[in-house]
Enzyme design. Structure first.
Site, PDB file in Angstrom:
ATOM      1  N   LYS A 107      42.771  57.773  31.044  1.00  0.00           N
ATOM      2  CA  LYS A 107      43.363  57.414  30.243  1.00  0.00           C
ATOM      3  C   LYS A 107      43.108  55.922  31.577  1.00  0.00           C
ATOM      4  O   LYS A 107      43.215  55.768  32.744  1.00  0.00           O
ATOM      5  CB  LYS A 107      44.814  57.932  30.642  1.00  0.00           C
ATOM      6  CG  LYS A 107      45.851  57.631  31.854  1.00  0.00           C
ATOM      7  CD  LYS A 107      45.733  56.688  32.543  1.00  0.00           C
ATOM      8  CE  LYS A 107      46.194  57.499  33.813  1.00  0.00           C
ATOM      9  NZ  LYS A 107      46.631  56.229  34.790  1.00  0.00           N
ATOM     10  N   ASP A 164      50.220  63.610  33.596  1.00  0.00           N
ATOM     11  CA  ASP A 164      49.768  62.927  32.062  1.00  0.00           C
ATOM     12  C   ASP A 164      49.121  63.993  31.202  1.00  0.00           C
ATOM     13  O   ASP A 164      48.095  63.458  30.126  1.00  0.00           O
ATOM     14  CB  ASP A 164      48.489  61.797  33.355  1.00  0.00           C
ATOM     15  CG  ASP A 164      49.051  60.537  33.736  1.00  0.00           C
ATOM     16  OD1 ASP A 164      50.042  60.434  33.893  1.00  0.00           O
ATOM     17  OD2 ASP A 164      48.395  60.450  35.446  1.00  0.00           O
TER      18      ASP A 164
HETATM   19  P1  ATP Z   1      46.812  59.891  38.585  1.00  0.00           P
HETATM   20  O1  ATP Z   1      45.793  58.744  37.163  1.00  0.00           O
HETATM   21  O2  ATP Z   1      47.215  60.900  37.136  1.00  0.00           O
HETATM   22  O3  ATP Z   1      47.576  60.060  39.206  1.00  0.00           O
HETATM   23  P2  ATP Z   1      44.341  60.559  39.860  1.00  0.00           P
HETATM   24  O4  ATP Z   1      43.438  59.841  38.843  1.00  0.00           O
HETATM   25  O5  ATP Z   1      44.540  59.609  40.710  1.00  0.00           O
HETATM   26  O6  ATP Z   1      45.228  61.214  39.122  1.00  0.00           O
HETATM   27  P3  ATP Z   1      42.705  62.339  39.869  1.00  0.00           P
HETATM   28  O7  ATP Z   1      41.285  62.435  39.523  1.00  0.00           O
HETATM   29  O8  ATP Z   1      43.762  62.623  38.274  1.00  0.00           O
HETATM   30  O9  ATP Z   1      43.921  61.226  40.024  1.00  0.00           O
HETATM   31  O10 ATP Z   1      42.983  63.914  41.106  1.00  0.00           O
HETATM   32  C1  ATP Z   1      44.349  63.589  42.030  1.00  0.00           C
HETATM   33  C2  ATP Z   1      44.136  64.600  43.033  1.00  0.00           C
HETATM   34  O11 ATP Z   1      43.998  66.125  42.378  1.00  0.00           O
HETATM   35  C3  ATP Z   1      42.786  64.801  43.836  1.00  0.00           C
HETATM   36  O12 ATP Z   1      42.070  63.917  44.940  1.00  0.00           O
HETATM   37  C4  ATP Z   1      42.260  66.592  43.637  1.00  0.00           C
HETATM   38  O13 ATP Z   1      42.813  66.744  45.250  1.00  0.00           O
HETATM   39  C5  ATP Z   1      43.703  66.380  42.953  1.00  0.00           C
HETATM   40  N1  ATP Z   1      42.826  67.948  41.810  1.00  0.00           N
HETATM   41  C6  ATP Z   1      43.095  68.857  41.425  1.00  0.00           C
HETATM   42  N2  ATP Z   1      42.346  69.706  40.408  1.00  0.00           N
HETATM   43  C7  ATP Z   1      41.359  68.288  39.797  1.00  0.00           C
HETATM   44  C8  ATP Z   1      40.489  68.421  39.329  1.00  0.00           C
HETATM   45  N3  ATP Z   1      40.312  69.533  38.318  1.00  0.00           N
HETATM   46  N4  ATP Z   1      39.869  67.117  39.093  1.00  0.00           N
HETATM   47  C9  ATP Z   1      40.400  66.465  39.277  1.00  0.00           C
HETATM   48  N5  ATP Z   1      41.035  65.873  40.331  1.00  0.00           N
HETATM   49  C10 ATP Z   1      41.951  67.455  40.494  1.00  0.00           C
END
Ligand code: ATP
Length: 315
Positions: A26, A153
């Site tokens: 997203k 999300d």
């Molecule tokens: P958001 O925009 O929802 O805040 P993001 O895109 O910045 O998130 P994500 O890739 O969703 O970041 O990951 C955030 C944190 O979630 C990661 O640093 C990790 O520690 C934790 N995490 C746990 N499980 C997962 C997974 N399956 N994939 C990605 N991150 C995960």
């Protein structure tokens, strides 16, 4: 006319497996962040948009719950009970009172900690995959209720498309607009940014500001979507977290500048960053912007994407 089958045949049944589910990333076309609430969340007013960057979960039957992973950033991702895939499978099993037995495999393309909600996307895909594998037959709304406990999300990534998110992002209302394809360029950064750290930085930047921060409305963005004109949408894009992401990662200013110089209609930090996204007029324009960003050497990768995309779906 008599039917040749009875009502029991409509009951959901366990799937023999494997079940493969694809889920999009997203971006936020508008991200309005209100003041910090007493429960630790910020009140949000956001317009979510699902784009064509996908993770894939495959679920098979097993005697216990196991997870394997391949692809983008998975070397840095824990395989234990903190992984959102494991947490999603366990939360669904607890809700449905079934054993959480499955062999799950993740193929990851959504950059980790990139502001693209990859973790929430994986949780959404796991809920869809395990619901089918275990024959639970839960509605998308029921799955969204389980998902909201895992990440703000997740409900959006179950539904996909373009949608208004309120509360702390977990309350999702689809935006009914005539379908328009929007063209994007996604500039992937080296390394991630922690979402809580970006919100803390925003609070620090706002500390003592007067008047207190107001929650910006998404009305202008929604009106722009209805006009179906990329130049109009470009003028309406906005992200209250951008200043905080730039404060923590000043190099992102170079990425935004390079995107502008490559001719994008608009550029902004995606969610809490550090991924930046750029709006293009069409697919060829998007490719030129991606090439310009690659040439400028300001990001790890620049890829084109289209939105909106459906949410987590069996393929
Ligand atoms: P958001 O925009 O929802 O805040 P993001 O895109 O910045 O998130 P994500 O890739 O969703 O970041 O990951 C955030 C944190 O979630 C990661 O640093 C990790 O520690 C934790 N995490 C746990 N499980 C997962 C997974 N399956 N994939 C990605 N991150 C995960």
């Amino acid at each position: 006319m008599t039917e040749a089958w009875g009502p029991d045949d409509d009951e959901p049944r366990p799937h023999s497996g494997p079940v493969r589910v694809r889920v999009p990333a997203k971006i936020n076309l508008h991200l309005g962040v209100g003041p910090l609430r007493p429960d630790g969340y910020h009140e949000l007013n956001t317009v979510y948009h699902a784009i064509s960057l996908f993770d894939e979960i495959t679920a098979r039957h097993g005697d216990t719950l196991t997870l394997t992973m391949e692809g983008e950033g998975t070397g840095e991702l824990a395989l234990d009970e903190t992984n959102l895939i494991i947490r999603a499978a366990r939360a669904l099993a607890a809700q449905a009172r079934v054993p959480a037995y499955a062999r799950l495999h993740l193929r990851k393309s959504i950059p980790l900690a990139g502001g693209l909600a990859g973790g929430s996307a994986d949780a959404a895909a796991t809920l869809i995959a395990c619901d089918l594998l275990w024959g639970l037959g839960m509605s998308r709304d029921d799955l969204a209720e389980v998902g909201a406990q895992l990440g703000s999300d997740v409900p959006f990534l179950l539904h996909g498309g373009t949608a208004l998110g309120t509360g702390h992002g977990e309350t999702v209302s689809p935006i009914l607009a005539r379908p328009t394809i929007w063209h994007w360029v996604v500039a992937v950064a080296d390394g991630g940014l922690s979402t809580p750290a970006v919100y803390r930085e925003l609070d620090a930047l706002r500390d003592g500001s007067w008047p207190p921060p107001a929650l910006g409305s998404a009305d202008q963005l929604m009106a722009a979507l209805r006009q179906r004109d990329p130049a109009v949408l470009a003028a309406a894009l906005g992200n209250d977290l951008q200043a905080a992401a730039l404060a923590l990662r000043p190099q992102l200013a170079d990425v935004l500048k390079a995107g502008a110089e490559a001719g994008s209609l608009a550029g902004l930090v995606s969610g809490s960053g550090p991924t930046c996204v750029f709006l293009a007029a069409d697919a060829a324009h998007a490719q030129r912007i991606a090439d310009g960003l690659t040439e400028a050497g300001v990001c790890r990768a620049a890829v084109t994407a289209r939105g909106p995309q459906p949410g987590a779906r069996v393929i």
